[in-house]
Design a protein around this motif. Structure first.
Motif, PDB file in Angstrom:
ATOM      1  N   SER A 112       0.938  -1.302   0.039  1.00 26.72           N
ATOM      2  CA  SER A 112       0.252   0.142   0.086  1.00 26.72           C
ATOM      3  C   SER A 112       0.966   1.384   0.046  1.00 26.72           C
ATOM      4  O   SER A 112       0.421   2.288   0.581  1.00 26.72           O
ATOM      5  N   ALA A 113       2.131   1.189  -0.687  1.00 32.20           N
ATOM      6  CA  ALA A 113       3.044   2.468  -0.709  1.00 32.20           C
ATOM      7  C   ALA A 113       2.289   3.574  -1.727  1.00 32.20           C
ATOM      8  O   ALA A 113       1.482   2.954  -2.469  1.00 32.20           O
ATOM      9  N   LEU A 114       2.933   4.460  -1.569  1.00 33.51           N
ATOM     10  CA  LEU A 114       2.358   5.798  -2.207  1.00 33.51           C
ATOM     11  C   LEU A 114       3.436   6.070  -3.294  1.00 33.51           C
ATOM     12  O   LEU A 114       3.074   6.608  -4.247  1.00 33.51           O
ATOM     13  N   VAL A 115       4.752   5.481  -3.258  1.00 33.88           N
ATOM     14  CA  VAL A 115       5.969   5.987  -3.851  1.00 33.88           C
ATOM     15  C   VAL A 115       6.575   4.849  -4.145  1.00 33.88           C
ATOM     16  O   VAL A 115       6.997   4.056  -3.021  1.00 33.88           O
ATOM     17  N   GLU A 116       7.206   4.514  -5.406  1.00 33.60           N
ATOM     18  CA  GLU A 116       8.441   3.484  -5.339  1.00 33.60           C
ATOM     19  C   GLU A 116       9.345   4.016  -6.583  1.00 33.60           C
ATOM     20  O   GLU A 116       8.932   4.632  -7.505  1.00 33.60           O
ATOM     21  N   ILE A 117      10.661   3.757  -6.427  1.00 36.83           N
ATOM     22  CA  ILE A 117      11.405   4.532  -6.893  1.00 36.83           C
ATOM     23  C   ILE A 117      12.597   3.394  -7.405  1.00 36.83           C
ATOM     24  O   ILE A 117      12.924   2.724  -6.498  1.00 36.83           O
ATOM     25  N   GLU A 118      12.833   2.992  -8.633  1.00 35.64           N
ATOM     26  CA  GLU A 118      13.988   2.244  -8.965  1.00 35.64           C
ATOM     27  C   GLU A 118      14.951   2.978  -9.756  1.00 35.64           C
ATOM     28  O   GLU A 118      14.606   3.895 -10.333  1.00 35.64           O
ATOM     29  N   VAL A 119      16.196   2.415  -9.758  1.00 36.18           N
ATOM     30  CA  VAL A 119      17.422   3.208 -10.432  1.00 36.18           C
ATOM     31  C   VAL A 119      18.228   2.359 -11.234  1.00 36.18           C
ATOM     32  O   VAL A 119      18.340   0.899 -10.757  1.00 36.18           O
ATOM     33  N   ILE A 120      18.873   2.739 -12.076  1.00 34.62           N
ATOM     34  CA  ILE A 120      20.012   2.068 -12.797  1.00 34.62           C
ATOM     35  C   ILE A 120      21.233   2.885 -12.703  1.00 34.62           C
ATOM     36  O   ILE A 120      21.114   4.156 -12.774  1.00 34.62           O
ATOM     37  N   ALA A 121      22.398   2.353 -12.047  1.00 32.30           N
ATOM     38  CA  ALA A 121      23.727   3.152 -11.979  1.00 32.30           C
ATOM     39  C   ALA A 121      24.917   2.571 -12.701  1.00 32.30           C
ATOM     40  O   ALA A 121      24.640   1.496 -13.079  1.00 32.30           O
ATOM     41  N   SER A 122      25.718   3.524 -12.884  1.00 29.51           N
ATOM     42  CA  SER A 122      26.776   2.921 -13.913  1.00 29.51           C
ATOM     43  C   SER A 122      27.992   3.205 -12.613  1.00 29.51           C
ATOM     44  O   SER A 122      28.206   3.871 -12.089  1.00 29.51           O
ATOM     45  N   ILE A 123      28.791   1.861 -12.959  1.00 31.40           N
ATOM     46  CA  ILE A 123      30.081   1.694 -12.095  1.00 31.40           C
ATOM     47  C   ILE A 123      31.158   2.678 -12.639  1.00 31.40           C
ATOM     48  O   ILE A 123      31.940   3.320 -11.738  1.00 31.40           O
ATOM     49  N   LYS A 124      31.084   2.823 -13.865  1.00 36.87           N
ATOM     50  CA  LYS A 124      32.024   3.979 -14.485  1.00 36.87           C
ATOM     51  C   LYS A 124      31.556   5.373 -14.448  1.00 36.87           C
ATOM     52  O   LYS A 124      30.359   5.864 -14.323  1.00 36.87           O
TER      53      LYS A 124
END
Length: 124
Positions: A112-124
């Motif tokens: 029942s969350a209001l917000v979900e955030i996903e990310v992709i990050a670069s190691i370089k």
């Protein structure tokens, strides 16, 4: 390919990893505004957004990364009316050049969350 896990971020709510590293990229699963220490969701979209970013930072830290390494963000909102509030908090966490981003209003989110955030990050 290997997984990243942080004991400072909430455990996965299902059969998935907090993050997977493959090549030069780190793919984080969506983070909710769950405060692991308190054991539940923070109250309100703004508090959940801030906590989601804390959770993201905790997982990234496991790979010695931070938000400056993020190249793509996906924001899921239960209510698009929260977009401006979430966007303001988002802007506190990133600087130019900003990561690419998508934002969507969805019918429901886990727990029942209001917000979900996903990310992709670069190691370089």
């Amino acid at each position: 390919m290997h997984k990243l896990e942080s004991n400072r971020a909430p455990e996965a709510l299902g059969p998935y990893s907090q993050a997977i590293v493959t090549g030069d990229l780190v793919f984080l699963s969506g983070q909710l505004g769950i405060n692991r220490e308190k054991g539940g969701l923070e109250e309100g979209a703004e508090a959940q957004t801030r906590q989601a970013f804390k959770n993201i930072q905790a997982v990234l830290a496991e790979a010695e990364l931070n938000l400056n390494h993020v190249v793509k963000v996906t924001v899921l909102l239960k209510d698009i009316e929260d977009f401006a509030k979430v966007n303001a908090i988002y802007a506190e966490h990133f600087k130019q050049p900003y990561p690419a981003r998508s934002a969507f209003a969805v019918k429901d989110l886990p727990a029942s969350a209001l917000v979900e955030i996903e990310v992709i990050a670069s190691i370089k």
